[in-house]
Write a protein that holds these residues in place. Structure first.
Motif, PDB file in Angstrom:
ATOM      1  N   TRP A 119       4.406  -4.302   1.645  1.00 18.29           N
ATOM      2  CA  TRP A 119       3.353  -5.250   1.302  1.00 18.29           C
ATOM      3  C   TRP A 119       3.888  -6.378   0.428  1.00 18.29           C
ATOM      4  CZ3 TRP A 119       1.527  -6.499  -3.525  1.00 18.29           C
ATOM      5  CH2 TRP A 119       1.933  -5.682  -4.580  1.00 18.29           C
ATOM      6  N   VAL A 120       4.915  -6.093  -0.396  1.00 18.79           N
ATOM      7  CA  VAL A 120       5.504  -7.138  -1.246  1.00 18.79           C
ATOM      8  C   VAL A 120       6.257  -8.146  -0.387  1.00 18.79           C
ATOM      9  CG1 VAL A 120       7.121  -7.588  -3.123  1.00 18.79           C
ATOM     10  CG2 VAL A 120       5.661  -5.561  -3.209  1.00 18.79           C
ATOM     11  N   VAL A 121       6.992  -7.640   0.589  1.00 18.04           N
ATOM     12  CA  VAL A 121       7.718  -8.524   1.508  1.00 18.04           C
ATOM     13  C   VAL A 121       6.729  -9.393   2.281  1.00 18.04           C
ATOM     14  CG1 VAL A 121       9.233  -8.565   3.534  1.00 18.04           C
ATOM     15  CG2 VAL A 121       9.654  -6.929   1.695  1.00 18.04           C
ATOM     16  N   MET A 122       5.653  -8.786   2.738  1.00 15.63           N
ATOM     17  CA  MET A 122       4.640  -9.535   3.475  1.00 15.63           C
ATOM     18  C   MET A 122       3.928 -10.555   2.578  1.00 15.63           C
ATOM     19  SD  MET A 122       4.697  -8.676   6.644  1.00 15.63           S
ATOM     20  CE  MET A 122       3.113  -9.111   7.321  1.00 15.63           C
ATOM     21  N   LEU A 123       3.751 -10.218   1.304  1.00 17.48           N
ATOM     22  CA  LEU A 123       3.144 -11.160   0.362  1.00 17.48           C
ATOM     23  C   LEU A 123       3.995 -12.416   0.239  1.00 17.48           C
ATOM     24  CD1 LEU A 123       0.945 -11.640  -1.876  1.00 17.48           C
ATOM     25  CD2 LEU A 123       2.631 -10.703  -3.466  1.00 17.48           C
ATOM     26  N   PHE A 124       5.321 -12.253   0.073  1.00 15.41           N
ATOM     27  CA  PHE A 124       6.200 -13.412  -0.024  1.00 15.41           C
ATOM     28  C   PHE A 124       6.282 -14.173   1.297  1.00 15.41           C
ATOM     29  CE2 PHE A 124       7.781 -11.138  -3.791  1.00 15.41           C
ATOM     30  CZ  PHE A 124       7.643 -12.172  -4.713  1.00 15.41           C
ATOM     31  N   PHE A 146       0.164  -3.872   3.449  1.00 13.45           N
ATOM     32  CA  PHE A 146      -0.392  -2.634   2.902  1.00 13.45           C
ATOM     33  C   PHE A 146      -0.775  -1.673   4.021  1.00 13.45           C
ATOM     34  CE2 PHE A 146      -3.968  -0.101   1.342  1.00 13.45           C
ATOM     35  CZ  PHE A 146      -3.351   0.507   0.255  1.00 13.45           C
ATOM     36  N   ALA A 147      -1.354  -2.208   5.089  1.00 12.17           N
ATOM     37  CA  ALA A 147      -1.719  -1.365   6.232  1.00 12.17           C
ATOM     38  C   ALA A 147      -0.472  -0.773   6.884  1.00 12.17           C
ATOM     39  CB  ALA A 147      -2.519  -2.175   7.251  1.00 12.17           C
ATOM     40  N   ILE A 148       0.591  -1.568   6.999  1.00 10.16           N
ATOM     41  CA  ILE A 148       1.843  -1.046   7.562  1.00 10.16           C
ATOM     42  C   ILE A 148       2.409   0.039   6.647  1.00 10.16           C
ATOM     43  CG2 ILE A 148       4.238  -1.638   8.114  1.00 10.16           C
ATOM     44  CD1 ILE A 148       3.186  -4.398   9.025  1.00 10.16           C
ATOM     45  N   ASP A 149       2.371  -0.191   5.326  1.00  9.04           N
ATOM     46  CA  ASP A 149       2.823   0.821   4.366  1.00  9.04           C
ATOM     47  C   ASP A 149       2.037   2.112   4.522  1.00  9.04           C
ATOM     48  OD1 ASP A 149       4.911  -0.444   3.123  1.00  9.04           O
ATOM     49  OD2 ASP A 149       3.720  -1.218   1.453  1.00  9.04           O
ATOM     50  N   TRP A 150       0.763   2.016   4.641  1.00  8.13           N
ATOM     51  CA  TRP A 150      -0.095   3.194   4.726  1.00  8.13           C
ATOM     52  C   TRP A 150       0.149   3.964   6.030  1.00  8.13           C
ATOM     53  CZ3 TRP A 150      -4.564   4.454   7.701  1.00  8.13           C
ATOM     54  CH2 TRP A 150      -5.264   5.568   7.225  1.00  8.13           C
ATOM     55  N   LEU A 151       0.273   3.212   7.140  1.00  9.08           N
ATOM     56  CA  LEU A 151       0.493   3.865   8.427  1.00  9.08           C
ATOM     57  C   LEU A 151       1.900   4.464   8.548  1.00  9.08           C
ATOM     58  CD1 LEU A 151      -1.273   1.358  10.832  1.00  9.08           C
ATOM     59  CD2 LEU A 151      -2.052   3.645  10.191  1.00  9.08           C
ATOM     60  N   ALA A 152       2.903   3.776   8.015  1.00 11.19           N
ATOM     61  CA  ALA A 152       4.289   4.238   8.147  1.00 11.19           C
ATOM     62  C   ALA A 152       4.717   5.131   6.987  1.00 11.19           C
ATOM     63  CB  ALA A 152       5.215   3.034   8.247  1.00 11.19           C
ATOM     64  N   GLN A 153       3.827   5.362   6.006  1.00 12.11           N
ATOM     65  CA  GLN A 153       4.135   6.192   4.836  1.00 12.11           C
ATOM     66  C   GLN A 153       5.369   5.664   4.087  1.00 12.11           C
ATOM     67  OE1 GLN A 153       2.163   8.823   3.872  1.00 12.11           O
ATOM     68  NE2 GLN A 153       0.817   8.242   5.554  1.00 12.11           N
ATOM     69  N   THR A 154       5.402   4.331   3.908  1.00 10.39           N
ATOM     70  CA  THR A 154       6.496   3.692   3.174  1.00 10.39           C
ATOM     71  C   THR A 154       5.933   2.996   1.954  1.00 10.39           C
ATOM     72  OG1 THR A 154       6.296   1.674   4.464  1.00 10.39           O
ATOM     73  CG2 THR A 154       7.840   3.330   5.275  1.00 10.39           C
ATOM     74  N   LYS A 155       6.846   2.410   1.156  1.00  9.66           N
ATOM     75  CA  LYS A 155       6.435   1.643  -0.023  1.00  9.66           C
ATOM     76  C   LYS A 155       7.186   0.318  -0.032  1.00  9.66           C
ATOM     77  CE  LYS A 155       5.522   5.633  -2.900  1.00  9.66           C
ATOM     78  NZ  LYS A 155       5.836   6.337  -4.132  1.00  9.66           N
TER      79      LYS A 155
END
Length: 106
Positions: free
Chosen positions: A82-87, A70-79
């Motif tokens: 976090w799902v990939v990291m969850l798995f 989620f932090a990477i998504d927020w910093l990189a403005q992507t979506k």
């Protein structure tokens, strides 16, 4: 004689053989604890039990990985990272549980 009464008459003197046997048993238990490396007896605290450890791994690894994603998504403005990291966290948790299961119980 009732079921809950002791078998030995309290008015009789204590048997020397039983006293000697109790003392030998205490010494043997102390020597075994010293040999194994346990200085104090008692139960294992709940937070050191394998079940608690497995539960904490299965919860914290995926949650922590998802938060990093989620932090990477927020910093990189992507979506979706976090799902990939969850798995990835679930995979790491299963691997850690497998390693825990291979350890000998203390």
């Amino acid at each position: 004689m009732a079921e809950n009464e002791p078998r030995q008459d309290p008015g009789l003197p204590e048997d020397v053989r039983l006293t000697s046997l109790d003392e030998r048993l205490r010494r043997a238990q102390a020597e075994e604890a010293k040999r194994v490396g346990r200085t104090t007896g008692g139960a294992t605290p709940y937070y050191r039990s394998p079940g608690y450890r497995v539960l904490s791994v299965l919860i914290s690894y995926p949650f922590g990985s998802a938060m990093i994603g989620f932090a990477i998504d927020w910093l990189a403005q992507t979506k979706g990272i976090w799902v990939v990291m969850l798995f990835l966290g679930f995979g790491l948790a299963i691997w850690e549980v497998w390693k825990i299961s291979k350890q000998s119980p203390d």
